[in-house]
Design an enzyme around this catalytic site. Structure first.
Site, PDB file in Angstrom:
ATOM      1  CG  ASN A 153     -88.909  19.291  12.565  1.00  0.00           C
ATOM      2  OD1 ASN A 153     -88.464  20.423  12.704  1.00  0.00           O
ATOM      3  ND2 ASN A 153     -89.997  18.886  13.168  1.00  0.00           N
ATOM      4  CD  GLU A 249     -93.990  28.123  18.724  1.00  0.00           C
ATOM      5  OE1 GLU A 249     -94.552  27.060  19.031  1.00  0.00           O
ATOM      6  OE2 GLU A 249     -94.563  29.219  18.760  1.00  0.00           O
ATOM      7  CG  LEU A 250     -89.392  24.741  23.471  1.00  0.00           C
ATOM      8  CD1 LEU A 250     -89.078  24.804  24.948  1.00  0.00           C
ATOM      9  CD2 LEU A 250     -88.146  25.039  22.650  1.00  0.00           C
ATOM     10  CB  CYS A 283     -92.949  19.778  17.085  1.00  0.00           C
ATOM     11  SG  CYS A 283     -93.809  20.792  15.896  1.00  0.00           S
ATOM     12  CD  GLU A 377     -89.933  16.129  20.599  1.00  0.00           C
ATOM     13  OE1 GLU A 377     -88.904  16.652  21.072  1.00  0.00           O
ATOM     14  OE2 GLU A 377     -90.668  16.698  19.778  1.00  0.00           O
TER      15      GLU A 377
HETATM   16  P1  NAD Z   1     -82.222  21.221  18.397  1.00  0.00           P
HETATM   17  O1  NAD Z   1     -82.739  21.838  19.650  1.00  0.00           O
HETATM   18  O2  NAD Z   1     -81.150  20.221  18.486  1.00  0.00           O
HETATM   19  O3  NAD Z   1     -81.681  22.359  17.412  1.00  0.00           O
HETATM   20  C1  NAD Z   1     -82.496  23.455  17.035  1.00  0.00           C
HETATM   21  C2  NAD Z   1     -81.604  24.635  16.706  1.00  0.00           C
HETATM   22  O4  NAD Z   1     -80.969  25.076  17.907  1.00  0.00           O
HETATM   23  C3  NAD Z   1     -80.482  24.323  15.710  1.00  0.00           C
HETATM   24  O5  NAD Z   1     -80.367  25.385  14.805  1.00  0.00           O
HETATM   25  C4  NAD Z   1     -79.262  24.228  16.623  1.00  0.00           C
HETATM   26  O6  NAD Z   1     -78.074  24.545  15.971  1.00  0.00           O
HETATM   27  C5  NAD Z   1     -79.602  25.291  17.662  1.00  0.00           C
HETATM   28  N1  NAD Z   1     -78.838  25.187  18.922  1.00  0.00           N
HETATM   29  C6  NAD Z   1     -78.337  24.068  19.488  1.00  0.00           C
HETATM   30  N2  NAD Z   1     -77.668  24.387  20.630  1.00  0.00           N
HETATM   31  C7  NAD Z   1     -77.774  25.743  20.777  1.00  0.00           C
HETATM   32  C8  NAD Z   1     -77.313  26.661  21.747  1.00  0.00           C
HETATM   33  N3  NAD Z   1     -76.584  26.269  22.788  1.00  0.00           N
HETATM   34  N4  NAD Z   1     -77.597  27.969  21.604  1.00  0.00           N
HETATM   35  C9  NAD Z   1     -78.340  28.388  20.537  1.00  0.00           C
HETATM   36  N5  NAD Z   1     -78.802  27.568  19.579  1.00  0.00           N
HETATM   37  C10 NAD Z   1     -78.544  26.258  19.689  1.00  0.00           C
HETATM   38  O7  NAD Z   1     -83.519  20.651  17.638  1.00  0.00           O
HETATM   39  P2  NAD Z   1     -83.584  19.793  16.290  1.00  0.00           P
HETATM   40  O8  NAD Z   1     -83.089  18.425  16.575  1.00  0.00           O
HETATM   41  O9  NAD Z   1     -83.044  20.551  15.142  1.00  0.00           O
HETATM   42  O10 NAD Z   1     -85.180  19.770  16.092  1.00  0.00           O
HETATM   43  C11 NAD Z   1     -85.998  18.885  16.753  1.00  0.00           C
HETATM   44  C12 NAD Z   1     -86.716  19.533  17.915  1.00  0.00           C
HETATM   45  O11 NAD Z   1     -87.435  20.675  17.474  1.00  0.00           O
HETATM   46  C13 NAD Z   1     -87.748  18.613  18.518  1.00  0.00           C
HETATM   47  O12 NAD Z   1     -87.704  18.702  19.918  1.00  0.00           O
HETATM   48  C14 NAD Z   1     -89.059  19.175  17.992  1.00  0.00           C
HETATM   49  O13 NAD Z   1     -90.186  18.875  18.745  1.00  0.00           O
HETATM   50  C15 NAD Z   1     -88.768  20.625  17.984  1.00  0.00           C
HETATM   51  N6  NAD Z   1     -89.700  21.318  17.092  1.00  0.00           N
HETATM   52  C16 NAD Z   1     -90.684  22.096  17.634  1.00  0.00           C
HETATM   53  C17 NAD Z   1     -91.606  22.724  16.790  1.00  0.00           C
HETATM   54  C18 NAD Z   1     -92.678  23.621  17.336  1.00  0.00           C
HETATM   55  O14 NAD Z   1     -93.196  24.426  16.563  1.00  0.00           O
HETATM   56  N7  NAD Z   1     -93.041  23.509  18.597  1.00  0.00           N
HETATM   57  C19 NAD Z   1     -91.513  22.553  15.414  1.00  0.00           C
HETATM   58  C20 NAD Z   1     -90.491  21.734  14.915  1.00  0.00           C
HETATM   59  C21 NAD Z   1     -89.585  21.129  15.753  1.00  0.00           C
END
Ligand code: NAD
Length: 474
Positions: A153, A249-250, A283, A377
């Site tokens: 994002n 950071e979730l 997020c 979310e």
């Molecule tokens: P996602 O969790 O689907 O993917 C994030 C990353 O994790 C990707 O690079 C993905 O390939 C990787 N991934 C997936 N499965 C994995 C595994 N088993 N092992 C290791 N890596 C793995 O998230 P998304 O859809 O790309 O992003 C949206 C999420 O990110 C939302 O929940 C949002 O709130 C969160 N987010 C949090 C912040 C923050 O700073 N708190 C900022 C931006 C986005």
């Protein structure tokens, strides 16, 4: 734009075994074929970083700062190109993508500045019996190889929040960007090369999370994982990372409280921006709004009127405010959540209309607290506005969530502001602003299922270094 993108390992672009087609979330047209690293290729990247980390640990701070300053200069020259990449791969509207590039530049700027001021402290050893005749101080050392896993994002700025502090602190890094957003990440390879970063310090491997990401998380040579993404993946990573340092950071279902007596009209633009920027895929997007009953009708009316003025369309069009969600299945899910909320008694004030992968800005009221739109979310242009009798009631509702990233409250009372600030269970409280507010040097991170550890350059550097005590007996 290149049609075929390779892996970037040890200072070189190398061919991969597998290439995956990348499609535009908006038009579904093919954009490029992108190398997806398998386990062996991920190993190669980790080996390169492990070799480079030894040299990097000896690089003086001024050289690390200079490289990051050069990155700032180069990114400024290429800002428009970066924005187009972000808009193309993620369907982020181009004006927002330009904003993200401007923030990315600030993030590297802060990283360059922080590189020069990584310090320790002097410890008064004689404060304890037996400590006499000693002088001690702490230093911060780089941890070695960092594995960075990033979401779609904010594909450039959230990468900067990992690459910037890792290099500022003298680490080497393997970056695995999100599957959908490898273009802006790979673009950095050339930027860092030109900026003078030695080979192997930054390796960029697009790939599947469960393959390349999982390998990074489990490899013993990787000493720290910095992850931004969804809570379920964060939990999985934490479970597999062993004794590595882990920053998570979730997600969140961030809330805004509007107290009685505030000037509603003056905050509507800001609240609408917080709810619908990047189609709610932020997020700290405003997802839940709790408004004092005396202002509720006016707030709902003005908010939904403003939401209806937002322009939905092509991300590359300067007039667009809202474009496609990242995947069709996210738009399907958002519609299901709206239907579920309506079955539980919610009213649709505006939106709930879909065109391709675009969901029109949607406002619901009277949402039950166990509807998914309230307690999970949304990550879509969906916002719920509920009526409350008091700020106290609103704070209880905000806290009745498994997440806790940031919260916002508009109030005219200093007392109410401080009460709310101390009672809200979140990582950051924004008084007289939306929870979506962030500048890149502030400490940023969540509590509960929103994760732990903090980003913001100074704080990320703390997570990416080890504290060492040096004690001299005189
Ligand atoms: P996602 O969790 O689907 O993917 C994030 C990353 O994790 C990707 O690079 C993905 O390939 C990787 N991934 C997936 N499965 C994995 C595994 N088993 N092992 C290791 N890596 C793995 O998230 P998304 O859809 O790309 O992003 C949206 C999420 O990110 C939302 O929940 C949002 O709130 C969160 N987010 C949090 C912040 C923050 O700073 N708190 C900022 C931006 C986005």
């Amino acid at each position: 734009m290149k049609e075929k993108l390779d892996l970037y390992i040890d200072g070189q672009f190398i061919e991969a075994k597998n290439y995956v087609p990348l499609y535009s979330p908006y038009s579904n047209e093919k954009i490029a074929d992108v190398a997806f690293a398998n386990e062996e290729e991920t190993d190669l990247a980790i080996s390169a970083a492990a070799r480079a980390s030894k040299m990097m640990a000896k690089m003086p701070a001024y050289e690390r700062a200079d490289i990051l300053e050069n990155v700032v200069t180069l990114l400024k020259e290429k800002a428009d190109e970066c924005a187009r990449l972000i808009a193309t791969e993620s369907a982020k509207p181009i004006t927002a993508a330009k904003g993200e590039v401007a923030r990315t530049i600030m993030t590297y700027k802060f990283a360059a500045e922080e590189a020069r001021r990584i310090t320790g402290e002097t410890i008064p050893m004689d404060a304890a019996p037996g400590g006499e005749g000693r002088i001690a101080f702490t230093i911060r050392e780089p941890i070695g190889v960092i594995g960075a896993i990033t979401p779609f994002n904010f594909p450039m700025n959230l990468v900067a929040h990992k690459v910037g502090p890792a290099i500022a602190a003298g680490n080497a890094i393997v970056l695995k960007p999100a599957e959908q957003t490898p273009l802006s990440a790979l673009f950095l390879a050339e930027i860092f090369q030109k900026a003078g970063l030695p080979a192997g310090v930054l390796n960029i491997i697009p790939g599947h999370g469960h393959i390349a990401g999982d390998r990074l998380v489990q490899d013993e040579r990787v000493k720290g994982i910095t992850f931004t993404g969804s809570p379920p993946v964060g939990k999985l990573i934490k479970g597999k990372a062993g004794l590595k340092k882990v920053t998570l950071e979730l997600g969140s279902n961030s809330a805004l409280i509007v107290d009685d007596g505030v000037d509603v009209e003056s905050l509507i633009d800001r609240a609408v921006f917080g709810a619908f920027a990047n189609a709610g895929q932020v997020c700290i997007s405003v997802q839940r709004i709790y408004v004092h009953e005396n202002l509720f009708e006016q707030f709902v009316k003005s908010f939904s009127r403003k939401a209806e003025t937002l322009v939905c369309g092509d991300p590359l069009d300067e007039k667009t405010d809202i474009s496609a969600l990242i995947r069709a299945k996210e738009a399907d899910r958002a519609i299901q959540w709206i239907d579920e909320a309506v079955k539980q008694g919610a009213k649709i004030i505006t939106g709930a209309k879909r065109e391709g992968n675009i969901l029109y800005p949607t406002v619901l009221t009277d949402v039950s607290s166990d509807a998914k739109i309230s307690c999970q979310e949304a990550f879509a242009p969906l916002v719920m506005i509920n009526k409350v009798k008091s700020v106290e009631e609103a704070v209880k509702l905000v806290n009745d969530s498994k997440y806790g990233l940031q919260a916002g409250i508009y109030t005219n009372s200093v007392h109410t502001a401080f009460e709310a600030a101390s009672n809200l269970q979140v990582g950051g409280v924004m008084i007289n602003d939306i929870p979506t507010f962030r500048v890149d040097h502030m400490p940023y991170g969540g509590v509960k299922e929103s994760g732990y550890g903090r980003e913001g350059l100074k704080y990320a550097i703390e997570e990416m270094t080890e504290l060492k005590l040096i004690c001299f007996k005189k």
